[in-house]
Design a protein around this motif. Sequence first.
Motif, PDB file in Angstrom:
ATOM      1  N   ILE A  28       0.641  -1.094  -0.079  1.00 54.82           N
ATOM      2  CA  ILE A  28      -0.109  -0.099   0.040  1.00 54.82           C
ATOM      3  C   ILE A  28       0.889   1.285   0.043  1.00 54.82           C
ATOM      4  CG2 ILE A  28      -1.753   1.273   1.271  1.00 54.82           C
ATOM      5  CD1 ILE A  28      -2.521  -1.461   2.519  1.00 54.82           C
ATOM      6  N   GLY A  29       0.861   2.063  -1.070  1.00 52.00           N
ATOM      7  CA  GLY A  29       1.616   3.226  -1.099  1.00 52.00           C
ATOM      8  C   GLY A  29       1.045   4.084  -2.034  1.00 52.00           C
ATOM      9  N   ALA A  30       1.611   5.462  -2.152  1.00 48.33           N
ATOM     10  CA  ALA A  30       1.225   6.372  -2.917  1.00 48.33           C
ATOM     11  C   ALA A  30       1.315   6.116  -4.459  1.00 48.33           C
ATOM     12  CB  ALA A  30       2.134   7.782  -2.681  1.00 48.33           C
ATOM     13  N   GLN A  31       2.518   5.484  -4.971  1.00 49.38           N
ATOM     14  CA  GLN A  31       2.693   5.020  -6.273  1.00 49.38           C
ATOM     15  C   GLN A  31       1.508   4.277  -6.836  1.00 49.38           C
ATOM     16  OE1 GLN A  31       5.733   2.548  -7.480  1.00 49.38           O
ATOM     17  NE2 GLN A  31       6.459   3.935  -9.035  1.00 49.38           N
ATOM     18  N   ALA A 105      -6.096  -0.826   3.558  1.00 52.35           N
ATOM     19  CA  ALA A 105      -6.769  -1.030   1.979  1.00 52.35           C
ATOM     20  C   ALA A 105      -6.044  -0.100   1.391  1.00 52.35           C
ATOM     21  CB  ALA A 105      -8.156  -0.864   2.334  1.00 52.35           C
ATOM     22  N   LEU A 106      -5.972  -0.491  -0.013  1.00 54.25           N
ATOM     23  CA  LEU A 106      -5.244   0.571  -0.886  1.00 54.25           C
ATOM     24  C   LEU A 106      -6.892   1.094  -1.923  1.00 54.25           C
ATOM     25  CD1 LEU A 106      -3.287   1.613  -2.684  1.00 54.25           C
ATOM     26  CD2 LEU A 106      -3.152  -0.160  -4.052  1.00 54.25           C
ATOM     27  N   GLN A 107      -7.136   2.391  -1.726  1.00 54.37           N
ATOM     28  CA  GLN A 107      -8.075   2.640  -2.503  1.00 54.37           C
ATOM     29  C   GLN A 107      -7.600   4.041  -3.147  1.00 54.37           C
ATOM     30  OE1 GLN A 107     -10.730   3.418   1.022  1.00 54.37           O
ATOM     31  NE2 GLN A 107     -11.925   1.431   0.319  1.00 54.37           N
ATOM     32  N   ALA A 108      -7.988   4.296  -4.325  1.00 53.87           N
ATOM     33  CA  ALA A 108      -7.793   5.509  -4.953  1.00 53.87           C
ATOM     34  C   ALA A 108      -8.500   6.510  -4.702  1.00 53.87           C
ATOM     35  CB  ALA A 108      -7.954   5.046  -6.562  1.00 53.87           C
ATOM     36  N   PHE A 183      -8.651  -4.903  -3.512  1.00 54.88           N
ATOM     37  CA  PHE A 183      -7.653  -4.046  -3.045  1.00 54.88           C
ATOM     38  C   PHE A 183      -8.151  -3.379  -1.726  1.00 54.88           C
ATOM     39  CE2 PHE A 183      -4.921  -4.064  -6.928  1.00 54.88           C
ATOM     40  CZ  PHE A 183      -4.308  -4.720  -6.521  1.00 54.88           C
ATOM     41  N   ALA A 184      -9.521  -3.100  -1.913  1.00 53.83           N
ATOM     42  CA  ALA A 184     -10.404  -2.223  -0.712  1.00 53.83           C
ATOM     43  C   ALA A 184     -10.835  -3.138   0.593  1.00 53.83           C
ATOM     44  CB  ALA A 184     -11.646  -1.661  -1.285  1.00 53.83           C
ATOM     45  N   ARG A 185     -10.283  -4.548   0.392  1.00 53.25           N
ATOM     46  CA  ARG A 185     -10.511  -5.520   1.541  1.00 53.25           C
ATOM     47  C   ARG A 185      -9.200  -5.643   2.389  1.00 53.25           C
ATOM     48  NH1 ARG A 185     -13.328 -10.085  -2.439  1.00 53.25           N
ATOM     49  NH2 ARG A 185     -15.055  -8.829  -2.999  1.00 53.25           N
ATOM     50  N   PRO A 186      -9.410  -5.465   3.514  1.00 55.05           N
ATOM     51  CA  PRO A 186      -8.063  -5.449   4.564  1.00 55.05           C
ATOM     52  C   PRO A 186      -7.913  -6.823   4.539  1.00 55.05           C
ATOM     53  CG  PRO A 186      -9.771  -3.856   5.587  1.00 55.05           C
ATOM     54  CD  PRO A 186     -10.283  -4.467   4.398  1.00 55.05           C
ATOM     55  N   ARG A 187      -8.661  -7.951   4.572  1.00 52.23           N
ATOM     56  CA  ARG A 187      -8.326  -9.313   4.520  1.00 52.23           C
ATOM     57  C   ARG A 187      -7.773  -9.838   3.609  1.00 52.23           C
ATOM     58  NH1 ARG A 187     -10.414 -12.264   8.391  1.00 52.23           N
ATOM     59  NH2 ARG A 187     -12.047 -11.354  10.051  1.00 52.23           N
ATOM     60  N   ALA A 188      -7.848  -9.291   2.229  1.00 54.17           N
ATOM     61  CA  ALA A 188      -7.067  -9.636   1.241  1.00 54.17           C
ATOM     62  C   ALA A 188      -5.593  -9.040   1.295  1.00 54.17           C
ATOM     63  CB  ALA A 188      -7.747  -8.869  -0.248  1.00 54.17           C
ATOM     64  N   TRP A 189      -5.420  -7.783   1.916  1.00 51.72           N
ATOM     65  CA  TRP A 189      -4.124  -7.489   2.085  1.00 51.72           C
ATOM     66  C   TRP A 189      -3.440  -8.155   3.172  1.00 51.72           C
ATOM     67  CZ3 TRP A 189      -1.138  -4.543  -0.889  1.00 51.72           C
ATOM     68  CH2 TRP A 189      -1.787  -3.877  -2.004  1.00 51.72           C
ATOM     69  N   GLN A 190      -4.285  -8.636   4.122  1.00 52.15           N
ATOM     70  CA  GLN A 190      -3.516  -9.586   5.360  1.00 52.15           C
ATOM     71  C   GLN A 190      -3.143 -10.719   4.531  1.00 52.15           C
ATOM     72  OE1 GLN A 190      -7.000  -9.599   7.869  1.00 52.15           O
ATOM     73  NE2 GLN A 190      -5.918  -8.955   9.596  1.00 52.15           N
ATOM     74  N   ALA A 191      -3.716 -11.411   3.715  1.00 49.54           N
ATOM     75  CA  ALA A 191      -3.447 -12.715   3.110  1.00 49.54           C
ATOM     76  C   ALA A 191      -1.990 -12.464   2.383  1.00 49.54           C
ATOM     77  CB  ALA A 191      -4.389 -13.182   2.410  1.00 49.54           C
ATOM     78  N   LEU A 192      -2.085 -11.340   1.542  1.00 43.45           N
ATOM     79  CA  LEU A 192      -0.919 -10.952   0.644  1.00 43.45           C
ATOM     80  C   LEU A 192       0.359 -10.578   1.211  1.00 43.45           C
ATOM     81  CD1 LEU A 192       0.101 -10.543  -2.097  1.00 43.45           C
ATOM     82  CD2 LEU A 192      -1.086  -8.228  -2.063  1.00 43.45           C
ATOM     83  N   ASP A 193      -0.086  -9.883   2.486  1.00 40.99           N
ATOM     84  CA  ASP A 193       1.203  -9.500   3.335  1.00 40.99           C
ATOM     85  C   ASP A 193       1.877 -10.832   3.936  1.00 40.99           C
ATOM     86  OD1 ASP A 193       1.585  -6.763   2.905  1.00 40.99           O
ATOM     87  OD2 ASP A 193      -0.103  -6.332   4.253  1.00 40.99           O
TER      88      ASP A 193
END
Length: 215
Positions: A28-31, A105-108, A183-193
Amino acid sequence: MNWIDTAALAPPVFIQGLVLCLGLIVAIGAQNAFVLRQGLRREHVGSVVLFCALSDAVLITAGVLGMAQALGERPGLARALALAGAVFLAVYGWRALRRARHAGALQAAGGGVGLGRGAALAQAVAFTLLNPHVYLDTVLLMGSIGAQQPQALRGWFVAGASCASLLWFGLLGFGARWLAPWFARPRAWQALDALIGATMFALAALLARHAFSGM
């Protein structure tokens, strides 16, 4: 190294570059948020994706070539950098596992006015090249690891890393409408991280073994 050895070792080196680069840029980042925004708005996606991917490829290539020259006849420095890289990857993996416990979460960002191609590329330049971490990741870390490959295999390492960058930014930009809800789902990022953390620890172990085997 003869061509038979090169052919046998090229796929693992290519995959190492691919996996390492993916682990470093998938966050999750600005770029990433900016590329996702452009993808959702369908504005100059190809130009933005191409710039981000080419920037990574150029920086990684410069890092590998520069580090290769610096490490040339200095095996002690090569081992030190390998150990430092192992520590960095272990810390990065630990941080990824910590993020997995409290994922965001990553949200534009929505709204705003459309950007012209020049303005979009200017923002891509700022998000990419004005971020000090990009130089740590691509030039120093990727460069030092890639430079320790045999000369005939360095190109495969760079190719794997460059393909990872192009794959990620391409998915993020051109698959934005499909990927944005995920990408807006925190659980998805938990699995990815969690996956990134385990991968970084495995790469750190391989790098440490390489360092100690040369002693």
